[in-house]
Write a protein that holds these residues in place. Structure first.
Motif, PDB file in Angstrom:
ATOM      1  N   ILE A 115      52.357  47.766  41.971  1.00 35.88           N
ATOM      2  CA  ILE A 115      51.315  47.685  43.007  1.00 35.88           C
ATOM      3  C   ILE A 115      51.855  48.167  44.347  1.00 35.88           C
ATOM      4  O   ILE A 115      51.170  48.903  45.074  1.00 35.88           O
ATOM      5  CB  ILE A 115      50.759  46.245  43.095  1.00 35.88           C
ATOM      6  N   GLN A 116      53.094  47.812  44.668  1.00 43.75           N
ATOM      7  CA  GLN A 116      53.695  48.298  45.921  1.00 43.75           C
ATOM      8  C   GLN A 116      53.744  49.825  45.923  1.00 43.75           C
ATOM      9  O   GLN A 116      53.466  50.461  46.947  1.00 43.75           O
ATOM     10  CB  GLN A 116      55.104  47.719  46.101  1.00 43.75           C
ATOM     11  N   LEU A 136      50.537  43.145  51.543  1.00 47.94           N
ATOM     12  CA  LEU A 136      50.014  42.687  50.257  1.00 47.94           C
ATOM     13  C   LEU A 136      49.960  41.162  50.248  1.00 47.94           C
ATOM     14  O   LEU A 136      50.985  40.494  50.380  1.00 47.94           O
ATOM     15  CB  LEU A 136      50.922  43.181  49.120  1.00 47.94           C
ATOM     16  N   VAL A 137      48.751  40.623  50.115  1.00 48.34           N
ATOM     17  CA  VAL A 137      48.586  39.183  49.926  1.00 48.34           C
ATOM     18  C   VAL A 137      48.426  38.943  48.422  1.00 48.34           C
ATOM     19  O   VAL A 137      47.456  39.405  47.820  1.00 48.34           O
ATOM     20  CB  VAL A 137      47.368  38.639  50.704  1.00 48.34           C
ATOM     21  N   VAL A 167      45.598  43.851  51.851  1.00 49.55           N
ATOM     22  CA  VAL A 167      44.811  43.785  50.626  1.00 49.55           C
ATOM     23  C   VAL A 167      45.124  42.464  49.934  1.00 49.55           C
ATOM     24  O   VAL A 167      46.207  41.910  50.115  1.00 49.55           O
ATOM     25  CB  VAL A 167      45.107  44.988  49.686  1.00 49.55           C
ATOM     26  N   ARG A 168      44.160  41.950  49.166  1.00 47.56           N
ATOM     27  CA  ARG A 168      44.322  40.659  48.492  1.00 47.56           C
ATOM     28  C   ARG A 168      44.253  40.906  46.986  1.00 47.56           C
ATOM     29  O   ARG A 168      43.172  41.165  46.453  1.00 47.56           O
ATOM     30  CB  ARG A 168      43.215  39.690  48.924  1.00 47.56           C
ATOM     31  N   VAL A 169      45.393  40.846  46.330  1.00 50.45           N
ATOM     32  CA  VAL A 169      45.453  41.237  44.922  1.00 50.45           C
ATOM     33  C   VAL A 169      45.861  40.048  44.062  1.00 50.45           C
ATOM     34  O   VAL A 169      46.916  39.450  44.284  1.00 50.45           O
ATOM     35  CB  VAL A 169      46.432  42.410  44.734  1.00 50.45           C
ATOM     36  N   GLY A 170      44.993  39.710  43.097  1.00 49.78           N
ATOM     37  CA  GLY A 170      45.275  38.589  42.204  1.00 49.78           C
ATOM     38  C   GLY A 170      45.568  39.034  40.785  1.00 49.78           C
ATOM     39  O   GLY A 170      46.712  39.127  40.359  1.00 49.78           O
ATOM     40  N   SER A 171      44.503  39.327  40.030  1.00 50.91           N
ATOM     41  CA  SER A 171      44.654  39.578  38.592  1.00 50.91           C
ATOM     42  C   SER A 171      45.562  40.756  38.271  1.00 50.91           C
ATOM     43  O   SER A 171      46.282  40.727  37.262  1.00 50.91           O
ATOM     44  CB  SER A 171      43.283  39.732  37.934  1.00 50.91           C
TER      45      SER A 171
END
Ligand SMILES: *Cc1c(COP(=O)(O)O)cnc(C)c1O
Length: 222
Positions: A16-17, A35-36, A212-216
């Motif tokens: 993701i980074q 990145l959150v 950005v807020r990334v979970g799954s």
């Protein structure tokens, strides 16, 4: 609580980074946003490897759930930054101010008033994002677009809150809504733009997201 293999979470973090850096590089002059990592429903065991890998910003959407896992993690890692990204009831404002470092779901006057009082009581003046219902969706939280500029002004002036940006959860086809939120932030004189989730963070970055807020995409499906 959901399970995830720690080594895969760390691999996904690196992936993701990389995607974030490539998205930012596509537009001249764009910085890579913060990145959150949205850890809701995942327990401390799933979170610890990401902390060890250097991830510092985390997001939770429920005060109660966050209170069960974050005090210990924060005590062990004092430089972590915990973001509240879910709806906040005024009766949980005291706990939220005590635990979180950033409030992203500021969306009404009553909450603004209570938060300002709590921050004063606890001497913890936390940065806030005003949540905007950017797609005017009945089921979603957030200030109506047409009220946003006035509400931001009241939060800063009347309540003395440190508003640093706007946050939104747009409808599925998010592109035009990201642009609209960016425009609204410009009008409000705010630099912070919290937009973009697992499915669309690259689009959000190209439209100026500062976080950005990334979970799954990070932890796996919930
Ligand atoms: C759950 C959540 C996210 C992360 O969503 P994913 O699609 O899992 O990346 C981001 N923002 C808010 C407000 C959320 O509640």
């Amino acid at each position: 609580m959901s399970q995830t293999a720690p080594e895969s979470a760390v691999r996904r973090l690196a992936d993701i980074q990389g995607r974030m850096a490539r998205a930012a590089a596509r537009i001249e002059g764009l910085a890579v946003p913060t990145l959150v990592a949205v850890s809701k429903t995942f327990d401390a065991e799933a979170i610890t490897p990401l902390i060890a890998a250097g991830q510092r910003h985390f997001g939770e959407n429920r005060v109660q759930e966050a209170m069960a896992k974050w005090p210990a993690l924060k005590a062990a890692n004092p430089d972590l930054v915990l973001h509240l990204i879910g709806p906040l009831q005024t009766n949980k404002a005291k706990d939220a101010v005590a635990l979180f470092d950033v409030i992203e779901s500021l969306d009404r006057d009553k909450l603004a008033r209570v938060l300002a009082q709590e921050m004063q009581n606890q001497a913890r003046p936390l940065p806030c994002y005003v949540q905007v219902n950017i797609g005017a969706e009945a089921q979603k939280a957030g200030v109506p677009v047409e009220d946003t500029l006035d509400f931001v002004a009241r939060c800063r002036g009347e309540y003395g809150l440190e508003v640093i940006g706007l946050m939104a959860i747009p409808p599925l086809d998010a592109g035009p809504y990201f642009a609209k939120l960016a425009d609204l932030a410009r009008q409000a004189g705010l630099d912070g733009l919290s937009m973009g989730m697992s499915a669309d963070f690259e689009t959000a970055i190209m439209m100026g997201a500062t976080q950005v807020r990334v979970g799954s995409a990070l932890f796996g499906t919930r």
